[in-house]
Each structure stands twice: as structure tokens, then as C-alpha cells.
Design a protein around this motif. Structure first.
Motif, short mmCIF file in Angstrom:
data_model
loop_
_atom_site.label_atom_id
_atom_site.label_comp_id
_atom_site.label_asym_id
_atom_site.label_seq_id
_atom_site.Cartn_x
_atom_site.Cartn_y
_atom_site.Cartn_z
N UNK A 244 0.86 -1.17 0.00
CA UNK A 244 0.00 0.00 0.00
C UNK A 244 0.90 1.23 0.00
N UNK A 245 0.79 2.04 -1.04
CA UNK A 245 1.66 3.20 -1.19
C UNK A 245 0.86 4.49 -1.08
N UNK A 246 1.32 5.37 -0.19
CA UNK A 246 0.78 6.72 -0.15
C UNK A 246 1.44 7.48 -1.29
N UNK A 247 0.66 7.89 -2.27
CA UNK A 247 1.22 8.34 -3.55
C UNK A 247 0.89 9.78 -3.87
N UNK A 248 1.20 10.67 -2.94
CA UNK A 248 1.05 12.10 -3.19
C UNK A 248 2.31 12.83 -2.71
N UNK A 249 3.46 12.50 -3.32
CA UNK A 249 4.73 13.03 -2.81
C UNK A 249 4.84 14.54 -2.91
N UNK A 250 4.11 15.16 -3.84
CA UNK A 250 4.18 16.63 -3.97
C UNK A 250 3.73 17.32 -2.69
N UNK A 251 2.83 16.66 -1.93
CA UNK A 251 2.37 17.21 -0.65
C UNK A 251 2.90 16.39 0.53
N UNK A 252 4.00 15.69 0.30
CA UNK A 252 4.61 14.83 1.33
C UNK A 252 3.58 13.86 1.90
N UNK A 253 2.71 13.39 1.01
CA UNK A 253 1.68 12.40 1.36
C UNK A 253 0.79 12.88 2.52
N UNK A 254 0.49 14.19 2.49
CA UNK A 254 -0.47 14.73 3.46
C UNK A 254 -1.82 14.04 3.27
N UNK A 255 -2.51 13.79 4.36
CA UNK A 255 -3.71 12.97 4.33
C UNK A 255 -4.98 13.82 4.28
N UNK A 256 -5.98 13.28 3.61
CA UNK A 256 -7.28 13.91 3.43
C UNK A 256 -8.37 12.89 3.72
N UNK A 257 -9.60 13.33 3.92
CA UNK A 257 -10.68 12.36 4.08
C UNK A 257 -10.81 11.41 2.89
N UNK A 258 -10.56 11.90 1.68
CA UNK A 258 -10.63 11.03 0.51
C UNK A 258 -9.56 9.95 0.58
N UNK A 259 -8.35 10.33 1.02
CA UNK A 259 -7.29 9.33 1.18
C UNK A 259 -7.68 8.31 2.25
N UNK A 260 -8.30 8.79 3.33
CA UNK A 260 -8.72 7.85 4.38
C UNK A 260 -9.75 6.85 3.86
N UNK A 261 -10.67 7.32 3.04
CA UNK A 261 -11.64 6.38 2.46
C UNK A 261 -10.95 5.36 1.56
N UNK A 262 -9.94 5.82 0.81
CA UNK A 262 -9.21 4.90 -0.06
C UNK A 262 -8.41 3.90 0.76
N UNK A 263 -7.83 4.33 1.88
CA UNK A 263 -7.10 3.40 2.74
C UNK A 263 -8.04 2.38 3.36
N UNK A 264 -9.24 2.82 3.75
CA UNK A 264 -10.22 1.87 4.28
C UNK A 264 -10.62 0.87 3.20
#
Length: 259
Positions: free
Chosen positions: A20-40
Motif C-alpha cells: 500500500x503506497x501513499x502516492x502524493x509526494x508533492x504534498x509529502x503524502x499529506x492525508x485527506x478524508x478522501x485518502x482515508x476512504x481509499x485506505x479503508x
């Protein structure tokens, strides 16, 4: 094989291992509710055939934590801002936070072992995501910090329980209340890191650990994880009884007498 690729989360599978890769390096993989839903969702798409899950961040940082835009009045497009959520009922606010927590609660599933490969910053929600995993392999440049208190909030993504379990109440309080950085060497001393390696050796060290975790028969690994995970809630005699029951299941299985 790619199973998921959305909202800054990429999930791939190779045999019994998922990455599982956090793939938003431009923002240092800062987290958002959308990312949390994708991780779930990542937890839901991983079937019982997966034995090890590796969590990594693309780029220089594992995760710089929550994207501060969540606190802006306009929030993210199509999302309620945190300030807007605060105006809802107790039930609505509780449900919203519970939904966010789902991204952090499946990593210790009994049927798999999760490994966080941490480099650079692991701040706030990033720290809690690393704590959600069973094991942590850290690069020497890893820096953990629980910065929620400095923002006037608390760590609420499941990180407080494993932090206290790993370092004890007093140290956990000091880390959270001050928001200071815990560098890799200290993380190693405190038990936050299972292994610390040079940054260029991180991928190889995680691959070696994954191979070692996969070497044992699956059912033995699952039973052992369950014994260790439940040990803190059992008395000594209860733990001995749990060991006997688990061993009986293993011996019957080895003798061909299992279900």
C-alpha cells in the motif's frame, strides 16, 4: 497486480504480499478524508490470500500528516470542512470521526502482518498510520511527531493505544503533549522502531523482513499473532490456557486431524 489506485493510495499485490503506497509526494503524502476512504477500501479489497502488507510513502516523507486545508472554512471540494463538522450533532460528529478511523483500524487484522516502511516525516496522522501497523522499519532520517495538541486537537485516529503499549503512559504523554520530534535513533531505543537502516537500505530491509515473515507456515503465524495480541488482556494462567489451546490446534493440524 494493481488492486486500487485512487485519491493518493496505490495498492499492488505480488503473491502473498500487498504493498500500500501513499502516492502524493508533492504534498509529502499529506492525508485527506478522501485518502482515508481509499485506505479503508484498501483493507476491504485485500483477500485472505495476503499474508503481509507493506505500507510505504512515495517520495522523501512517509506522511506529513493531515492536510491543513481540512481546517479551512471551505475544506476540500465535495467535503465538509472540520469546522463545519463541529457544528453538527454529537452523533454526526462521532460518526464522521469513526469513518475516518476505519483507514487506521484494519492493519492489525489477525490474518496478516503489516509492516510500515518509514522514511522522512511521519507526523500526526502519519505517525498514527505507522503506529497502526504491526511492525515498523525506519530509515535513519525518519522523524515521528504527534502534533495534534499544538493544533488544539487530540490524536483520534487510533494511535494512542499502540503508542502507550509501546513506550508506556508517561513517555506517550510527553511525546503527545509537547509535539516534539522523535528521531529514528530514539524510536529504536523506545521500541517504536523494530529496525533502523540507512535510507538507501530501507526497501531491501523491508523485503528481507517480508521474506522472513512468509517463511513460517501461515496457520502457525496466525496463531502466534493471536496469542501475542491478546496477552496483555489475559492473566498469566489465562495466557497459558490460550497457549495450550492454540498448540492443540496446531498439533492436530500437523497430524492431519484438523477440520
Amino acid at each position: 497486480m494493481t488492486l486500487l489506485d485512487k485519491d493518493g493510495v496505490h495498492v499492488s499485490v505480488d503473491g502473498e504480499t500487498a504493498t500500500v503506497t501513499l502516492a502524493n509526494p508533492a504534498k509529502r503524502n499529506a492525508q485527506t478524508p478522501a485518502m482515508w476512504r481509499a485506505l479503508a477500501e484498501a483493507g476491504r479489497v485485500l483477500t485472505g490470500g495476503i499474508r503481509v502488507v507493506v505500507l510505504r510513502g512515495e517520495g522523501k516523507s512517509f506522511s506529513a500528516g493531515l492536510d491543513r486545508q481540512a481546517f479551512e472554512p471551505e475544506g476540500f471540494e465535495g467535503e465538509r470542512s472540520f469546522l463545519d463538522l463541529a457544528h453538527g450533532s454529537d452523533e454526526e460528529l462521532d460518526a464522521a470521526i469513526a469513518e475516518y478511523q476505519r483507514a487506521f483500524t484494519w492493519w492489525r487484522r489477525p490474518d496478516l502482518i503489516s509492516v510500515a516502511a518509514v522514511q522522512g516525516h511521519a507526523i500526526g496522522a502519519g505517525f498514527q498510520l505507522a503506529l497502526a501497523c504491526d511492525l515498523r522499519v525506519c530509515a535513519e532520517d525518519a522523524q515521528f511527531a504527534m502534533r495534534e495538541t499544538s493544533l488544539g486537537i487530540v490524536p483520534d485516529l487510533g494511535g494512542t493505544h499502540p503508542l502507550v503499549s509501546l513506550v508506556g503512559y508517561a513517555r506517550a504523554l510527553e511525546i503527545c503533549a509537547t509535539g516534539r520530534f522523535v528521531h529514528a535513533a530514539e524510536a529504536d531505543r523506545l521500541g517504536l522502531a523494530n529496525l533502523v537502516v540507512a535510507p538507501e537500505e530501507l526497501a531491501g530491509a523491508v523485503a528481507d523482513l517480508t521474506a522472513a515473515l512468509l517463511a513460517a507456515p501461515r496457520d502457525a503465524a496466525v496463531e502466534t499473532k493471536a496469542l501475542l495480541a491478546g496477552a496483555g488482556a489475559r492473566t498469566y494462567d489465562e495466557q497459558r490456557a490460550a497457549e495450550r489451546a492454540a498448540q492443540a490446534r496446531r498439533l492436530r493440524d500437523l497430524a492431519g486431524l484438523g477440520d
